[in-house]
Design a protein around this motif. Sequence first.
Motif, PDB file in Angstrom:
ATOM      1  N   LYS A   1      -4.216  -2.228  -8.545  1.00 20.40           N
ATOM      2  CA  LYS A   1      -4.429  -1.160  -9.517  1.00 20.40           C
ATOM      3  C   LYS A   1      -5.547  -0.230  -9.060  1.00 20.40           C
ATOM      4  N   GLY A   2      -6.645  -0.800  -8.593  1.00 18.12           N
ATOM      5  CA  GLY A   2      -7.767   0.008  -8.123  1.00 18.12           C
ATOM      6  C   GLY A   2      -7.388   0.852  -6.915  1.00 18.12           C
ATOM      7  N   TYR A   3      -6.560   0.306  -6.039  1.00 13.73           N
ATOM      8  CA  TYR A   3      -6.131   1.053  -4.856  1.00 13.73           C
ATOM      9  C   TYR A   3      -5.318   2.272  -5.269  1.00 13.73           C
ATOM     10  N   ARG A   4      -4.368   2.082  -6.197  1.00 12.43           N
ATOM     11  CA  ARG A   4      -3.542   3.205  -6.657  1.00 12.43           C
ATOM     12  C   ARG A   4      -4.412   4.277  -7.318  1.00 12.43           C
ATOM     13  N   GLU A   5      -5.355   3.863  -8.153  1.00 13.05           N
ATOM     14  CA  GLU A   5      -6.234   4.819  -8.827  1.00 13.05           C
ATOM     15  C   GLU A   5      -7.090   5.580  -7.819  1.00 13.05           C
TER      16      GLU A   5
ATOM     17  N   LYS B   1       0.832  -1.205   0.000  1.00  9.59           N
ATOM     18  CA  LYS B   1       0.000   0.000   0.000  1.00  9.59           C
ATOM     19  C   LYS B   1       0.871   1.262   0.000  1.00  9.59           C
ATOM     20  N   SER B   2       1.897   1.258   0.831  1.00  8.70           N
ATOM     21  CA  SER B   2       2.780   2.416   0.919  1.00  8.70           C
ATOM     22  C   SER B   2       3.488   2.669  -0.412  1.00  8.70           C
ATOM     23  N   LEU B   3       3.969   1.610  -1.053  1.00  7.95           N
ATOM     24  CA  LEU B   3       4.658   1.752  -2.339  1.00  7.95           C
ATOM     25  C   LEU B   3       3.702   2.213  -3.434  1.00  7.95           C
ATOM     26  N   LEU B   4       2.490   1.698  -3.413  1.00  6.72           N
ATOM     27  CA  LEU B   4       1.498   2.111  -4.418  1.00  6.72           C
ATOM     28  C   LEU B   4       1.105   3.579  -4.231  1.00  6.72           C
ATOM     29  N   GLU B   5       1.096   4.033  -2.983  1.00  2.00           N
ATOM     30  CA  GLU B   5       0.729   5.415  -2.694  1.00  2.00           C
ATOM     31  C   GLU B   5       1.838   6.401  -3.041  1.00  2.00           C
TER      32      GLU B   5
END
Length: 263
Positions: free
Chosen positions: A253-257, A215-219
């Motif tokens: 992908k949905g989390y990053r978007e 999550k941290s990396l995607l954010e």
Amino acid sequence: MNPFISCRYTLGSISVIDGNWNWSNVVIPDNKIYLIEEGEILVEGGGKSFVAKAGDMVLIPANVVHSARLTENSFVKKSWMHFTMKQGSVEFFSAYTSPVKITLPCKTHALKVANYVIKCGVLEEPQRTLKTSMGIFELVSIFLEHALPTKNTESKDPISKAIKYIDYNFVEQFSLDFLSKKFGCSPNHFIKIFKEKTGYTPIKYILTKRIDLAKSLLESTDMPINSVMERVGFDDASYFSKTFKKMVGYSPKGYRENVEQKF
């Protein structure tokens, strides 16, 4: 050191929580006390991790980075309060670098004191400060009476060692058999005492660490999702996506978007 000790109540309440309550990597300038009446929570900070259950008091010192969330039981009733406390100009709990839990021999008295402090928090000054300070001094006195040094006992605790090992190595590949043998337990006993201490099975604890890092990396980065997957210790894209969605509610992908839409 100046012997004069001052304290001031900031806020507090009695809370009944279920669902997805979660404080992640929080730091505040006040001290916090939790008194658990029912249920349980997982508290992490300063390299420590423990489950606080009914009859436990938790102190989280000021300016200590910490996380707290419900365990898999998903319920807790607790009294909580924020307060400042100084000895002279020095933070009273400055020697504490992580949250501390004590188990009260009788939770009734401490809960009564905590509820008194919370009730008096709505009074006008100077009654508010006088009465809440009396209660906080009593709770801190109870805490200090029962708090025991943990440095020596933790070094002999296989689960504390296991938690520290996992926290530093959770992206590596290792099995339950490896962990249980490394820390001198049978697999079943290791699972049992690990869950008692953390609220999670070893595998769920590792997955939680990996997904939190993902999550941290995607954010915070533009790293491709496959690279994020590998960075946090997964080698199967389907399993990573399925696990992420189960624990977070979105695909990677949905989390990053979703994060990008908020900014």
